[in-house]
Structures are given as C-alpha cells and as structure tokens.
Design a protein around this motif. Structure first.
Motif, PDB file in Angstrom:
ATOM      1  N   GLU A 118       1.847   6.998  13.232  1.00  0.00           N
ATOM      2  CA  GLU A 118       1.218   5.945  12.441  1.00  0.00           C
ATOM      3  C   GLU A 118       2.066   4.673  12.444  1.00  0.00           C
ATOM      4  O   GLU A 118       1.538   3.573  12.569  1.00  0.00           O
ATOM      5  N   VAL A 119       3.377   4.825  12.297  1.00  0.00           N
ATOM      6  CA  VAL A 119       4.256   3.662  12.298  1.00  0.00           C
ATOM      7  C   VAL A 119       4.176   2.919  13.634  1.00  0.00           C
ATOM      8  O   VAL A 119       4.161   1.695  13.680  1.00  0.00           O
ATOM      9  N   PHE A 120       4.099   3.682  14.716  1.00  0.00           N
ATOM     10  CA  PHE A 120       4.058   3.046  16.037  1.00  0.00           C
ATOM     11  C   PHE A 120       2.636   2.880  16.568  1.00  0.00           C
ATOM     12  O   PHE A 120       2.428   2.642  17.734  1.00  0.00           O
ATOM     13  N   HIS A 121       1.644   3.033  15.670  1.00  0.00           N
ATOM     14  CA  HIS A 121       0.243   2.755  15.970  1.00  0.00           C
ATOM     15  C   HIS A 121      -0.317   3.591  17.107  1.00  0.00           C
ATOM     16  O   HIS A 121      -1.129   3.121  17.889  1.00  0.00           O
ATOM     17  N   ASP A 122       0.105   4.848  17.227  1.00  0.00           N
ATOM     18  CA  ASP A 122      -0.402   5.715  18.283  1.00  0.00           C
ATOM     19  C   ASP A 122      -1.551   6.607  17.802  1.00  0.00           C
ATOM     20  O   ASP A 122      -2.056   7.409  18.557  1.00  0.00           O
ATOM     21  N   VAL A 123      -1.921   6.482  16.534  1.00  0.00           N
ATOM     22  CA  VAL A 123      -3.001   7.331  16.008  1.00  0.00           C
ATOM     23  C   VAL A 123      -4.335   6.698  16.323  1.00  0.00           C
ATOM     24  O   VAL A 123      -4.536   5.540  16.284  1.00  0.00           O
TER      25      VAL A 123
ATOM     26  N   ASP B  71       4.954  15.149   7.352  1.00  0.00           N
ATOM     27  CA  ASP B  71       4.684  15.444   8.759  1.00  0.00           C
ATOM     28  C   ASP B  71       5.305  14.309   9.576  1.00  0.00           C
ATOM     29  O   ASP B  71       4.707  13.248   9.734  1.00  0.00           O
ATOM     30  N   TRP B  72       6.521  14.526  10.075  1.00  0.00           N
ATOM     31  CA  TRP B  72       7.262  13.464  10.757  1.00  0.00           C
ATOM     32  C   TRP B  72       6.551  12.965  12.012  1.00  0.00           C
ATOM     33  O   TRP B  72       6.561  11.780  12.314  1.00  0.00           O
ATOM     34  N   ASP B  73       5.927  13.889  12.764  1.00  0.00           N
ATOM     35  CA  ASP B  73       5.225  13.472  13.980  1.00  0.00           C
ATOM     36  C   ASP B  73       4.073  12.525  13.649  1.00  0.00           C
ATOM     37  O   ASP B  73       3.921  11.471  14.266  1.00  0.00           O
ATOM     38  N   LEU B  74       3.268  12.891  12.654  1.00  0.00           N
ATOM     39  CA  LEU B  74       2.163  12.041  12.250  1.00  0.00           C
ATOM     40  C   LEU B  74       2.678  10.713  11.705  1.00  0.00           C
ATOM     41  O   LEU B  74       2.161   9.643  12.044  1.00  0.00           O
ATOM     42  N   PHE B  75       3.691  10.777  10.890  1.00  0.00           N
ATOM     43  CA  PHE B  75       4.265   9.555  10.312  1.00  0.00           C
ATOM     44  C   PHE B  75       4.727   8.596  11.409  1.00  0.00           C
ATOM     45  O   PHE B  75       4.404   7.407  11.389  1.00  0.00           O
ATOM     46  N   LEU B  76       5.465   9.093  12.374  1.00  0.00           N
ATOM     47  CA  LEU B  76       5.972   8.223  13.441  1.00  0.00           C
ATOM     48  C   LEU B  76       4.842   7.681  14.320  1.00  0.00           C
ATOM     49  O   LEU B  76       4.884   6.524  14.752  1.00  0.00           O
TER      50      LEU B  76
ATOM     51  N   ARG C 183       0.842  -1.187   0.000  1.00  0.00           N
ATOM     52  CA  ARG C 183       0.000   0.000   0.000  1.00  0.00           C
ATOM     53  C   ARG C 183       0.888   1.252   0.000  1.00  0.00           C
ATOM     54  O   ARG C 183       1.817   1.360   0.786  1.00  0.00           O
ATOM     55  N   PHE C 184       0.559   2.179  -0.901  1.00  0.00           N
ATOM     56  CA  PHE C 184       1.315   3.420  -1.073  1.00  0.00           C
ATOM     57  C   PHE C 184       0.453   4.601  -0.667  1.00  0.00           C
ATOM     58  O   PHE C 184      -0.700   4.720  -1.083  1.00  0.00           O
ATOM     59  N   ASP C 185       1.034   5.484   0.147  1.00  0.00           N
ATOM     60  CA  ASP C 185       0.375   6.734   0.539  1.00  0.00           C
ATOM     61  C   ASP C 185       1.297   7.879   0.123  1.00  0.00           C
ATOM     62  O   ASP C 185       2.425   7.975   0.615  1.00  0.00           O
ATOM     63  N   PRO C 186       0.853   8.764  -0.776  1.00  0.00           N
ATOM     64  CA  PRO C 186       1.709   9.866  -1.232  1.00  0.00           C
ATOM     65  C   PRO C 186       2.215  10.759  -0.096  1.00  0.00           C
ATOM     66  O   PRO C 186       3.271  11.359  -0.211  1.00  0.00           O
ATOM     67  N   ALA C 187       1.484  10.806   1.023  1.00  0.00           N
ATOM     68  CA  ALA C 187       1.912  11.641   2.151  1.00  0.00           C
ATOM     69  C   ALA C 187       3.149  11.064   2.845  1.00  0.00           C
ATOM     70  O   ALA C 187       3.889  11.794   3.506  1.00  0.00           O
ATOM     71  N   THR C 188       3.363   9.768   2.701  1.00  0.00           N
ATOM     72  CA  THR C 188       4.542   9.103   3.277  1.00  0.00           C
ATOM     73  C   THR C 188       5.192   8.263   2.181  1.00  0.00           C
ATOM     74  O   THR C 188       5.382   7.054   2.330  1.00  0.00           O
ATOM     75  N   ALA C 189       5.517   8.931   1.079  1.00  0.00           N
ATOM     76  CA  ALA C 189       5.947   8.254  -0.144  1.00  0.00           C
ATOM     77  C   ALA C 189       7.208   7.406   0.010  1.00  0.00           C
ATOM     78  O   ALA C 189       7.403   6.454  -0.732  1.00  0.00           O
ATOM     79  N   ALA C 190       8.055   7.726   0.961  1.00  0.00           N
ATOM     80  CA  ALA C 190       9.306   6.974   1.127  1.00  0.00           C
ATOM     81  C   ALA C 190       9.068   5.589   1.722  1.00  0.00           C
ATOM     82  O   ALA C 190       9.914   4.706   1.614  1.00  0.00           O
ATOM     83  N   MET C 191       7.899   5.398   2.332  1.00  0.00           N
ATOM     84  CA  MET C 191       7.603   4.135   2.997  1.00  0.00           C
ATOM     85  C   MET C 191       6.431   3.438   2.338  1.00  0.00           C
ATOM     86  O   MET C 191       5.443   4.063   1.975  1.00  0.00           O
TER      87      MET C 191
END
Length: 150
Positions: free
Chosen positions: A145-150, A138-143, A41-49
């Motif tokens: 999401e990665v660590f499932h805190d959203v 948005d690094w805070d949002l990205f992190l 799954r690709f999300d343009p907001a976090t394109a590197a991942m």
C-alpha cells in the motif's frame, strides 16, 4: 508568524476515526503563507502510520505516510529526523507546530494548528493504543500500500 482560525472538518466515515481535514499554511516566505488543505487519515490496521494528503487545487494530491508517534510528539516537542520533522512554534493565542518535509533536496514548511490535530490523534489512540500498533500488522500488505502496488 501568520495565524488564523483553522478550518476543521471531519467528514463522515465508516471507520472508527473519521478523516481530519485541516487548513494549514505552507510557508513560501516570511510574509506569504499559502493556505493548503490537508487530510489526515487513520486506519486501525496500520495504526503506526497516518496517511497525510496535501490537496492541490488542480490535479491529484500529494500523499505522505507519517508516523503517528512523530505527529503526536511534534505537537509538544522536537520530533522526527531526515525527511519528516515536526516541532511546536512559539506559544500564542493559536498554538501551532512546524511540519517540515524534505524530498530530493526540496524542503517544504507548513504551519499546522495544534489543537484540532491533537484532539484527532488522541481519538486514534483510543481506538488503537501505542502499545498495540504493531499487533496483527500485515507487513506485506502495508508495504504494498505504501508503495502503491495494490
């Protein structure tokens, strides 16, 4: 190694690049590959991942976040280090790459069909170039999401 025609599906999506559903082979040993469904799954907001979910027959899937560049390079050459590595298998009728995931001393090896994944990754680069991956992230949002805190 075991080669068969991959299952390729692109479910409808509101995003610019629909998710890619592939059948890969988890290598349990030299003679027993286990077909496994994997969703990229690709999300343009976090394109590197790239969000990669290994879908289980029962229970929730297992989600890994992998670098888009790592996956792209791993289709043609050795890529990655430590927990995630990818490199092409020997050439043949059905080109594929090895994807190795390591966590807490456990290692899993998957054989991934090259062509459908390459087409899908190329489509993501048409939406967000490699040079533009970090623009507006948005690094805070990205992190979170990665660590499932959203």
């Amino acid at each position: 190694m075991y080669h068969d025609r991959p299952t390729l599906s692109a479910p409808s999506s509101s995003g610019p690049v629909p998710p890619l559903l592939l059948e890969v082979h988890q290598l349990l040993n030299e003679v027993l590959p286990l077909p496994t469904q994997v969703e990229f799954r690709f999300d343009p907001a976090t394109a590197a991942m790239i969000r990669v979910e290994f879908i289980r027959r029962r229970g929730p899937g297992l989600v890994w976040y992998m670098g888009r560049e790592l996956l792209h390079k791993g289709l043609t050459s050795m890529s990655g280090s430590a927990d995630v590595q990818m490199w092409p298998t020997f050439p043949g009728d059905h080109p594929s790459s090895w994807l190795v995931l390591e966590s807490e001393g456990e290692e899993e090896v998957f054989e991934v069909p090259t062509e459908p994944l390459a087409r899908w990754i190329d489509a993501t680069y048409l939406v967000v170039s490699a040079e533009g991956e970090m623009d507006g992230l948005d690094w805070d949002l990205f992190l979170r999401e990665v660590f499932h805190d959203v």
